[in-house]
Design a protein around this motif. Structure first.
Motif, PDB file in Angstrom:
ATOM      1  N   GLU A   1       0.825  -1.201   0.000  1.00  0.00           N
ATOM      2  CA  GLU A   1       0.000   0.000   0.000  1.00  0.00           C
ATOM      3  C   GLU A   1       0.859   1.251   0.000  1.00  0.00           C
ATOM      4  O   GLU A   1       1.886   1.323   0.682  1.00  0.00           O
TER       5      GLU A   1
ATOM      6  N   TYR B   1      -7.950   1.076 -10.945  1.00  0.00           N
ATOM      7  CA  TYR B   1      -6.660   1.573 -10.483  1.00  0.00           C
ATOM      8  C   TYR B   1      -6.168   2.676 -11.409  1.00  0.00           C
ATOM      9  O   TYR B   1      -6.216   2.551 -12.634  1.00  0.00           O
TER      10      TYR B   1
ATOM     11  N   GLU C   1      -2.726   5.079 -11.756  1.00  0.00           N
ATOM     12  CA  GLU C   1      -1.352   5.302 -11.293  1.00  0.00           C
ATOM     13  C   GLU C   1      -1.190   6.696 -10.691  1.00  0.00           C
ATOM     14  O   GLU C   1      -0.492   6.881  -9.688  1.00  0.00           O
TER      15      GLU C   1
ATOM     16  N   SER D   1      -2.399   6.594  -7.077  1.00  0.00           N
ATOM     17  CA  SER D   1      -1.520   5.842  -6.186  1.00  0.00           C
ATOM     18  C   SER D   1      -0.241   6.600  -5.868  1.00  0.00           C
ATOM     19  O   SER D   1       0.251   6.563  -4.741  1.00  0.00           O
TER      20      SER D   1
ATOM     21  N   ARG E   1      -4.689   6.773  -1.822  1.00  0.00           N
ATOM     22  CA  ARG E   1      -3.971   5.525  -1.604  1.00  0.00           C
ATOM     23  C   ARG E   1      -4.030   4.642  -2.844  1.00  0.00           C
ATOM     24  O   ARG E   1      -4.945   4.730  -3.656  1.00  0.00           O
ATOM     25  N   GLY E   2      -3.035   3.804  -2.944  1.00  0.00           N
ATOM     26  CA  GLY E   2      -3.026   2.744  -3.943  1.00  0.00           C
ATOM     27  C   GLY E   2      -2.675   1.454  -3.241  1.00  0.00           C
ATOM     28  O   GLY E   2      -1.893   1.448  -2.284  1.00  0.00           O
ATOM     29  N   SER E   3      -3.243   0.361  -3.682  1.00  0.00           N
ATOM     30  CA  SER E   3      -2.944  -0.911  -3.047  1.00  0.00           C
ATOM     31  C   SER E   3      -2.879  -2.014  -4.088  1.00  0.00           C
ATOM     32  O   SER E   3      -3.516  -1.940  -5.146  1.00  0.00           O
TER      33      SER E   3
ATOM     34  N   GLN F   1      -5.043  -4.639  -8.320  1.00  0.00           N
ATOM     35  CA  GLN F   1      -4.664  -3.328  -7.818  1.00  0.00           C
ATOM     36  C   GLN F   1      -5.907  -2.451  -7.713  1.00  0.00           C
ATOM     37  O   GLN F   1      -6.874  -2.619  -8.461  1.00  0.00           O
TER      38      GLN F   1
ATOM     39  N   SER G   1      -7.163   1.847  -6.325  1.00  0.00           N
ATOM     40  CA  SER G   1      -6.756   3.170  -5.843  1.00  0.00           C
ATOM     41  C   SER G   1      -7.989   3.945  -5.406  1.00  0.00           C
ATOM     42  O   SER G   1      -9.111   3.648  -5.821  1.00  0.00           O
TER      43      SER G   1
END
Length: 449
Positions: A31, A112, A114, A117, A149-151, A166, A168
């Motif tokens: 994360e 997701y 980028e 994230s 957040r990104g995970s 993924q 976000s």
């Protein structure tokens, strides 16, 4: 940086190589998270973190043990697996144990971004600075929370099922309050793509509500017609799709229960225009490709044209009832089967009633009727003859969700919009409409602003 699929698979396979138990599922998550909190027109806290953690759940016979660590090395992996197996040996039997899944086929989900994230502190700070500047210009005190957040996560079962995905999320909440502290406004929105989060709208709506809520009057509690804006609907109904559990319905513990161990599947218990469903691939609200129990997610209708269409059977409960397990839901989408009505037109059509922007401190009272209690907050208004007349002081409410959405109580339904539950600070989201209803139950007055 988030773990790639190749890296995540390697970690899962390494963990599994140390497992001696009869069955197991191992997983890894990584994360990126950052936040900025502001109050009194200045930054108060900021922070960022990157984290990787692994978890191991094992079964020896039908005894279960679980352990986790955020140390990513072989010795930590071995120790975590050993601890999980030790706990399994001394644990009572898991009476609902089901063997882990074999290899499944998942359809990818595009949830997701980028840019979300890896959002920079500078970008977050600029967004908040613009909010602060707007609050200063309007002569209100601004406070709020911006998070991004990104995970990336993966799991592997001993029976060979591997999944990686993924996601976000970025959100901004703003509370604006007049300097004398007597009125306030609130607005919250989120998205998986930071480019689609309208921070200007969040600030302007919070400020407008604060200014429009000045000098509220006392209105006696009672049953009133009401308009619930999107945020109010999200606070009250944001998790409704996750309450269609077959087991609780068949055991008589649910508003979807019927006498004799039966359920209300097939019955029209909601307004005939209402549809409630989960769609992992909805472009505005992508969900997970993996549903409960690791089953591949599917689009599933829970309510169609007011009729209860499906209940959710876990793998365990489906086996007990000789049914197929249900892969759902992974998000919550409510919409009208007819043309939506704008909130402005709802107001114009109302002879007498209350406009509700937000609820707070919501707690369940009776699971069999889905009755909840809570408080209004950050501005409500009295409507008469199609116009907002004046702001009103806050109420406590006691309201059955089933009664709220029942045939005959829903008057108008708005266009669905992505909005998150305010108590979760934007950490959840659903696609929900504004609602105009004939009866909403206010039980007492509240001194909250």
């Amino acid at each position: 940086m988030l773990l790639t699929e190749k890296e995540a698979r390697a970690i899962c396979e390494k963990l599994m190589s140390y497992v001696k138990a009869d069955d197991a599922i191992v997983g890894v998550t990584s994360e990126n998270y950052g936040h900025l909190r502001f109050a009194a027109n200045s930054f108060t806290t900021s922070g960022a973190r990157e984290n990787v953690s692994v978890g191991v759940t094992v079964w020896i016979g039908n005894k279960r043990g679980a352990a986790s660590t955020n140390e990513i090395d072989d010795e930590s992996f071995k120790a975590t697996v050993a601890l999980a197996e030790q706990l399994a040996r001394i644990s009572p039997a898991d009476r609902e144990y089901m063997p882990t899944l074999g290899q499944q086929t998942y359809k990818p989900v595009n949830g997701y971004a980028e840019a979300t994230s890896n959002i920079s502190v500078t970008t977050r700070a600029k967004a908040i600075n613009d909010v602060i500047a707007s609050c200063e210009k309007a002569k209100v005190v601004g406070a709020g929370f911006h998070q991004a957040r990104g995970s990336a996560g993966a799991s592997l079962t001993k029976n060979g099922n591997f999944i990686y995905e993924q996601s976000s999320l970025v959100s901004l909440s703003t509370t604006a309050r007049t300097p004398d502290g007597t009125s306030s406004g609130y607005f919250l929105r989120n998205h998986f793509d930071v480019a689609k989060l309208d921070t200007t709208r969040v600030a302007s709506e919070a400020i407008r509500k604060a200014l429009d809520a000045r000098n509220p009057r006392v209105l006696e509690p009672g049953v009133y017609p009401a308009i619930l804006e999107h945020q109010a609907v999200a606070d009250l109904l944001g998790f409704l799709a996750f309450n269609f559990d077959a087991r609780s319905a068949e055991e008589g513990r649910s508003p979807l229960s019927a006498p004799g161990g039966k359920t209300k599947v097939g019955e029209k218990i909601f307004d005939e225009r209402l549809n409630l469903y989960s769609d992992p691939w909805h472009p505005d609200l992508p969900g997970s490709q993996s549903a409960q129990g690791g089953l591949p997610a599917q689009k599933i209708y829970l309510v169609r044209n007011g009729v209860v269409e499906n209940l959710i059977y876990s793998r365990f409960w489906a086996k007990q009832k000789s049914k197929e397990p249900t892969p759902g839901p992974v998000n919550s989408i409510m919409e009208s089967s007819q043309s939506p009505v704008a909130v402005e037109d709802m107001i114009k059509s109302m002879d007498r009633g209350i406009l509700l922007g937000r609820f707070w401190y919501i707690r369940g009272l009776d699971p069999r009727t889905a009755t909840q209690t809570g408080l209004t907050r950050d501005g409500i208004w009295y409507i008469e003859k199609g116009k907002i007349q004046y702001p009103v002081k806050n109420f406590r409410f006691n309201q059955s969700v089933m009664q709220l959405l029942a045939p005959g109580n829903v008057d108008m339904i708005g266009k669905s919009e992505r909005v998150g539950n305010s108590e979760g600070q934007g950490g959840s989201s659903a696609l929900l409409p504004a609602l105009k209803v004939k009866e909403f139950h206010f039980s007492s007055q509240s001194e909250a602003v």
